[in-house]
Design a protein around this motif. Sequence first.
Motif, PDB file in Angstrom:
ATOM      1  N   LEU A  96       0.834  -1.200   0.000  1.00  0.00           N
ATOM      2  CA  LEU A  96       0.000   0.000   0.000  1.00  0.00           C
ATOM      3  C   LEU A  96       0.871   1.252   0.000  1.00  0.00           C
ATOM      4  CD1 LEU A  96      -2.808   1.425   0.345  1.00  0.00           C
ATOM      5  CD2 LEU A  96      -2.338   1.341   2.793  1.00  0.00           C
ATOM      6  N   LEU A  97       1.845   1.313   0.894  1.00  0.00           N
ATOM      7  CA  LEU A  97       2.702   2.496   0.980  1.00  0.00           C
ATOM      8  C   LEU A  97       3.492   2.714  -0.298  1.00  0.00           C
ATOM      9  CD1 LEU A  97       1.886   2.272   3.986  1.00  0.00           C
ATOM     10  CD2 LEU A  97       4.160   3.094   4.521  1.00  0.00           C
ATOM     11  N   LEU A  98       4.068   1.659  -0.836  1.00  0.00           N
ATOM     12  CA  LEU A  98       4.841   1.808  -2.075  1.00  0.00           C
ATOM     13  C   LEU A  98       3.969   2.308  -3.216  1.00  0.00           C
ATOM     14  CD1 LEU A  98       7.088  -1.373  -1.968  1.00  0.00           C
ATOM     15  CD2 LEU A  98       7.836   1.013  -1.763  1.00  0.00           C
ATOM     16  N   THR A  99       2.802   1.720  -3.365  1.00  0.00           N
ATOM     17  CA  THR A  99       1.894   2.150  -4.430  1.00  0.00           C
ATOM     18  C   THR A  99       1.487   3.607  -4.241  1.00  0.00           C
ATOM     19  OG1 THR A  99       1.074  -0.115  -4.600  1.00  0.00           O
ATOM     20  CG2 THR A  99      -0.240   1.597  -5.658  1.00  0.00           C
ATOM     21  N   LEU A 100       1.192   3.981  -3.015  1.00  0.00           N
ATOM     22  CA  LEU A 100       0.817   5.365  -2.719  1.00  0.00           C
ATOM     23  C   LEU A 100       1.955   6.328  -3.032  1.00  0.00           C
ATOM     24  CD1 LEU A 100      -1.128   7.464  -1.492  1.00  0.00           C
ATOM     25  CD2 LEU A 100      -0.203   6.836   0.762  1.00  0.00           C
ATOM     26  N   PHE A 101       3.157   6.016  -2.554  1.00  0.00           N
ATOM     27  CA  PHE A 101       4.281   6.938  -2.725  1.00  0.00           C
ATOM     28  C   PHE A 101       4.785   7.006  -4.163  1.00  0.00           C
ATOM     29  CE2 PHE A 101       5.310   6.303   2.008  1.00  0.00           C
ATOM     30  CZ  PHE A 101       4.482   7.354   2.357  1.00  0.00           C
ATOM     31  N   VAL A 117      -7.173   1.292  -1.642  1.00  0.00           N
ATOM     32  CA  VAL A 117      -7.656   0.347  -0.624  1.00  0.00           C
ATOM     33  C   VAL A 117      -8.561  -0.731  -1.212  1.00  0.00           C
ATOM     34  CG1 VAL A 117      -7.371   1.987   1.271  1.00  0.00           C
ATOM     35  CG2 VAL A 117      -9.606   1.767   0.151  1.00  0.00           C
ATOM     36  N   SER A 118      -9.061  -0.514  -2.418  1.00  0.00           N
ATOM     37  CA  SER A 118      -9.887  -1.541  -3.051  1.00  0.00           C
ATOM     38  C   SER A 118      -9.085  -2.423  -4.009  1.00  0.00           C
ATOM     39  CB  SER A 118     -11.056  -0.895  -3.792  1.00  0.00           C
ATOM     40  OG  SER A 118     -10.581  -0.146  -4.894  1.00  0.00           O
ATOM     41  N   SER A 119      -7.815  -2.159  -4.151  1.00  0.00           N
ATOM     42  CA  SER A 119      -6.967  -2.869  -5.098  1.00  0.00           C
ATOM     43  C   SER A 119      -6.488  -4.206  -4.534  1.00  0.00           C
ATOM     44  CB  SER A 119      -5.754  -1.994  -5.439  1.00  0.00           C
ATOM     45  OG  SER A 119      -4.792  -2.725  -6.127  1.00  0.00           O
ATOM     46  N   ASP A 120      -6.579  -5.242  -5.332  1.00  0.00           N
ATOM     47  CA  ASP A 120      -6.078  -6.556  -4.925  1.00  0.00           C
ATOM     48  C   ASP A 120      -4.558  -6.568  -4.750  1.00  0.00           C
ATOM     49  OD1 ASP A 120      -8.537  -7.795  -4.784  1.00  0.00           O
ATOM     50  OD2 ASP A 120      -8.463  -8.538  -6.838  1.00  0.00           O
ATOM     51  N   GLU A 121      -3.860  -5.671  -5.412  1.00  0.00           N
ATOM     52  CA  GLU A 121      -2.399  -5.649  -5.346  1.00  0.00           C
ATOM     53  C   GLU A 121      -1.871  -5.298  -3.964  1.00  0.00           C
ATOM     54  OE1 GLU A 121      -4.003  -4.194  -8.082  1.00  0.00           O
ATOM     55  OE2 GLU A 121      -3.525  -5.960  -9.275  1.00  0.00           O
ATOM     56  N   VAL A 122      -2.666  -4.637  -3.138  1.00  0.00           N
ATOM     57  CA  VAL A 122      -2.174  -4.226  -1.822  1.00  0.00           C
ATOM     58  C   VAL A 122      -2.776  -5.048  -0.685  1.00  0.00           C
ATOM     59  CG1 VAL A 122      -1.719  -1.881  -2.642  1.00  0.00           C
ATOM     60  CG2 VAL A 122      -3.855  -2.374  -1.449  1.00  0.00           C
ATOM     61  N   ARG A 123      -3.649  -5.978  -1.011  1.00  0.00           N
ATOM     62  CA  ARG A 123      -4.278  -6.806   0.021  1.00  0.00           C
ATOM     63  C   ARG A 123      -3.394  -8.001   0.351  1.00  0.00           C
ATOM     64  NH1 ARG A 123     -10.678  -6.857  -1.461  1.00  0.00           N
ATOM     65  NH2 ARG A 123     -10.838  -4.610  -1.643  1.00  0.00           N
ATOM     66  N   PRO A 124      -3.445  -8.459   1.599  1.00  0.00           N
ATOM     67  CA  PRO A 124      -2.719  -9.693   1.932  1.00  0.00           C
ATOM     68  C   PRO A 124      -3.250 -10.863   1.107  1.00  0.00           C
ATOM     69  CG  PRO A 124      -3.409  -8.551   3.929  1.00  0.00           C
ATOM     70  CD  PRO A 124      -4.085  -7.866   2.769  1.00  0.00           C
ATOM     71  N   ARG A 125      -2.367 -11.804   0.828  1.00  0.00           N
ATOM     72  CA  ARG A 125      -2.742 -12.974   0.041  1.00  0.00           C
ATOM     73  C   ARG A 125      -2.205 -14.230   0.714  1.00  0.00           C
ATOM     74  NH1 ARG A 125      -1.759 -11.605  -6.215  1.00  0.00           N
ATOM     75  NH2 ARG A 125      -2.700 -13.658  -6.386  1.00  0.00           N
ATOM     76  N   PHE A 126      -2.991 -15.270   0.695  1.00  0.00           N
ATOM     77  CA  PHE A 126      -2.570 -16.576   1.168  1.00  0.00           C
ATOM     78  C   PHE A 126      -2.037 -17.316  -0.046  1.00  0.00           C
ATOM     79  CE2 PHE A 126      -3.752 -20.995   2.739  1.00  0.00           C
ATOM     80  CZ  PHE A 126      -2.638 -21.079   3.561  1.00  0.00           C
ATOM     81  N   VAL A 127      -0.721 -17.334  -0.183  1.00  0.00           N
ATOM     82  CA  VAL A 127      -0.076 -17.812  -1.392  1.00  0.00           C
ATOM     83  C   VAL A 127      -0.380 -19.293  -1.646  1.00  0.00           C
ATOM     84  CG1 VAL A 127       2.143 -18.071  -2.576  1.00  0.00           C
ATOM     85  CG2 VAL A 127       1.691 -16.043  -1.192  1.00  0.00           C
ATOM     86  N   ASN A 128      -0.588 -20.081  -0.612  1.00  0.00           N
ATOM     87  CA  ASN A 128      -0.915 -21.498  -0.787  1.00  0.00           C
ATOM     88  C   ASN A 128      -2.155 -21.687  -1.660  1.00  0.00           C
ATOM     89  OD1 ASN A 128       0.776 -21.245   1.526  1.00  0.00           O
ATOM     90  ND2 ASN A 128       0.294 -23.373   2.016  1.00  0.00           N
ATOM     91  N   ASP A 129      -3.081 -20.757  -1.580  1.00  0.00           N
ATOM     92  CA  ASP A 129      -4.321 -20.865  -2.344  1.00  0.00           C
ATOM     93  C   ASP A 129      -4.299 -20.068  -3.646  1.00  0.00           C
ATOM     94  OD1 ASP A 129      -5.380 -22.507  -0.416  1.00  0.00           O
ATOM     95  OD2 ASP A 129      -6.495 -20.900   0.586  1.00  0.00           O
ATOM     96  N   ASP A 130      -3.172 -19.453  -3.951  1.00  0.00           N
ATOM     97  CA  ASP A 130      -3.085 -18.622  -5.136  1.00  0.00           C
ATOM     98  C   ASP A 130      -3.058 -19.510  -6.382  1.00  0.00           C
ATOM     99  OD1 ASP A 130      -2.534 -16.813  -7.165  1.00  0.00           O
ATOM    100  OD2 ASP A 130      -1.158 -15.660  -5.927  1.00  0.00           O
TER     101      ASP A 130
END
Length: 139
Positions: A96-101, A117-130
């Motif tokens: 989130l911070l990197l994208t913002l800055f 805040v609505s972007s999937d790129e900044v949300r936590p992800r459970f990589v096992n299920d990716d």
Amino acid sequence: MSRQYIIASHAHFAEGIFESVKLLAGDRDDVSVLNAFVDGNDDVEAASRSLVESMPDDTDVVVLTDLMGGSVNNEFTKLMLTRPNVYLVTNMNLPLLLTLFLSDEDEDTESLLRQLVSSDEVRPRFVNDDSAIEEDEDF
């Protein structure tokens, strides 16, 4: 309208995450950091008020905090409700911070924050299920 940023957290998380931002995106002179409840900095109300009041009235103040419902976020919520152009985002993380800055400084602050805040790129992800990762993929 120009922007100023406040990164605020319990303990040294704010300072640490900003160190990571600087490593990846370069240093910034428009960021203030508040590490609450360390080094005698226990008066979060006074510290948060002082930071926000030090910002020019014609500046958008983007506050990024560590935890919804935490004392740090609660103090900045009070300030957000009483001063125009204060934008509060909580549960911050490094993407989130990197994208913002790295975003366009001329973009409308409120619109930019809503988009981030609505972007999937900044949300936590459970990589096992990716589903995008193959089991035999070589890293």
